[in-house]
Design an enzyme around this catalytic site. Structure first.
Site, PDB file in Angstrom:
ATOM      1  CB  SER A 205       2.075   3.598  -6.296  1.00  0.00           C
ATOM      2  OG  SER A 205       1.749   4.705  -5.493  1.00  0.00           O
ATOM      3  CG  ASN A 206       2.567   3.940  -0.906  1.00  0.00           C
ATOM      4  OD1 ASN A 206       1.658   4.647  -0.516  1.00  0.00           O
ATOM      5  ND2 ASN A 206       3.781   4.432  -1.175  1.00  0.00           N
ATOM      6  NE  ARG A 207      -3.493  -2.116  -0.527  1.00  0.00           N
ATOM      7  CZ  ARG A 207      -4.218  -2.523  -1.558  1.00  0.00           C
ATOM      8  NH1 ARG A 207      -5.093  -1.716  -2.118  1.00  0.00           N
ATOM      9  NH2 ARG A 207      -4.053  -3.736  -2.023  1.00  0.00           N
ATOM     10  CB  ALA A 271       3.401   6.358   2.053  1.00  0.00           C
TER      11      ALA A 271
END
Ligand code: C5P
Length: 400
Positions: A205-207, A271
């Protein structure tokens, strides 16, 4: 003139509801007040009635009050029901459909939209019972504004539980009552990260916090749009009047976005993970099975490009976001061409944009590049919503 039925619950924040009545009336909204018995321990019907300019209703079993107006008429003769403060107890009653006093009976009898402004001790707000009641009420289509984080009036404790400020509730009321420039327009916003399963417990995943996307969904709803927010996992609550669809993976996000068609505008702020594991393992990959596993990746679908290239079903306006650190305008123009979208909002991510409260953006369209000053993500959202409204209004046939 719009009419609000304001139910004042029994919490110390009731004093702020007097200010709310004033804020609504100064914008030409008529306010009729119902107070619970507990609310009358904090403020008097006399005070609320004086500010509302109308008598206040308190009793389900008062023959005179019931004869005069009655709970069914109270429930019908308004455009919106607002509960402020909405206590934990009142939320529980509403979630279960109890109707043992005037306020809860009115709530059960109304077919109008309902807006709750909860206020309670942070522990009560965090309690699993309250969380469950909140989910039940949201699933039933009720809207919420707040609670905010801050100091509690009674205990001085800090945490989430303070009632939203009167101006904030007033804005939410206007959003709920809205007949703004985007009334009747259908909008999609994607927000937050996606998560891509490696196995049942691990993921890529991402932030992304989702803050910018949620702010855009809220701003579009405030201008009257019918907004679907397709969101990856975030810690944010759905903005007032917005329909949220929760997803995890890019493929789920694409499917939920396509399900929102037909659309006037699509704003893709999520995102989206560029890649996902070729194959998500069915069982948890064992640590000491065959050494360190190699995770082969494959490309995810590009949601922005897919919606931009839909042909006849394409939304009238498709907007993408681009995180850039250099040659911002040049890269953004290349992205418009590659993805086939109409605008790109390019953010300069050289600072602390991911998860931060502010954003510095350049709005790039086919014929302009406009650098906006650094501002709060809500400010970017409002300005973008106004630009969207101007374009959609011009594109609507039969309107000047
Ligand atoms: O290609 P890049 O990730 O820089 O493009 C960013 C824009 O494209 C954002 O608007 C993002 O929401 C969208 N996007 C998408 N699906 C992907 C990748 C990006 O919708 N798979």
């Amino acid at each position: 003139m719009k009419r609000v039925l304001l139910i004042i619950g029994g919490g110390i924040a009731a004093y702020k509801s007097l200010e709310l009545i004033r804020r609504l009336r100064e914008r030409d909204v008529a306010v009729r007040v119902v107070m619970t018995e507990a609310a009358q321990r904090f403020i008097t019907p006399l005070a609320a009635g004086a500010i509302a300019g109308e008598r206040v209703f308190t009793d389900l079993f008062d023959q005179a009050q019931e004869f005069d107006v009655g709970h069914i008429r109270l429930a019908r003769e308004c455009d919106l029901v607002v509960v402020a403060p909405a206590t934990a107890d009142f939320m529980a009653k509403a979630a279960h459909g109890l109707a043992n006093d005037l306020a809860s009976a009115v709530l059960l009898a109304t077919a109008r939209p309902i807006l709750f402004a909860p206020a309670m001790n942070p522990q009560m707000w965090a309690n699993a019972a309250t969380r469950r009641n909140l989910e039940t009420l949201q699933a039933r289509g009720l809207s919420f504004v707040g609670p905010n984080e801050g100091e509690m009036a009674e205990s001085g404790e800090r945490g989430v539980g303070r009632m939203a400020e009167p101006e904030q509730i007033r804005d939410a009321v206007f959003a709920a009552l809205s007949d703004g420039p985007l009334k009747g327009k259908r909008a999609l916003v994607t927000a937050g990260p996606t998560i891509e399963a490696i196995d049942p417990v691990r993921f890529l995943s991402n932030r992304s916090s989702g803050k910018q996307g949620y702010a855009i969904a809220a701003a579009l709803a405030q201008l009257g749009a019918d907004v679907t927010l397709v969101s990856g996992p975030t810690n944010l609550s759905a903005p007032v009047g917005v329909k949220r669809v929760n997803v995890e993976s890019a493929r789920e996000m694409l499917a939920a976005s396509e399900a929102a068609l037909p659309l006037d505008v699509a704003v893709m702020v999520a995102a989206v993970a560029d890649w996902r594991p070729m194959k998500a393992a069915k069982g948890k990959i064992k640590k000491d099975a065959a050494g360190i596993p190699a995770i082969a990746l494959q490309e995810n679908p590009d949601i922005l490009a897919t919606l931009s290239k839909l042909g006849k079903k394409r939304p009238k306006l498709v907007i993408g976001f681009a995180a850039e650190t250099d040659h911002v305008e040049e890269h953004a123009r290349a992205k418009i061409a590659k993805k086939g979208c109409d605008w790109i909002v390019a953010n300069d991510v050289s600072g602390d944009v991911m998860g931060g409260a502010e954003n510095t953006v350049i709005l790039i369209t086919k014929d302009k590049a406009e650098a906006w000053p650094r501002m709060a993500k809500e400010g970017v959202a409002r300005k973008l919503a106004v630009e969207i409204a101007a374009v959609l209004d011009a594109k609507s046939p039969g309107r000047k």
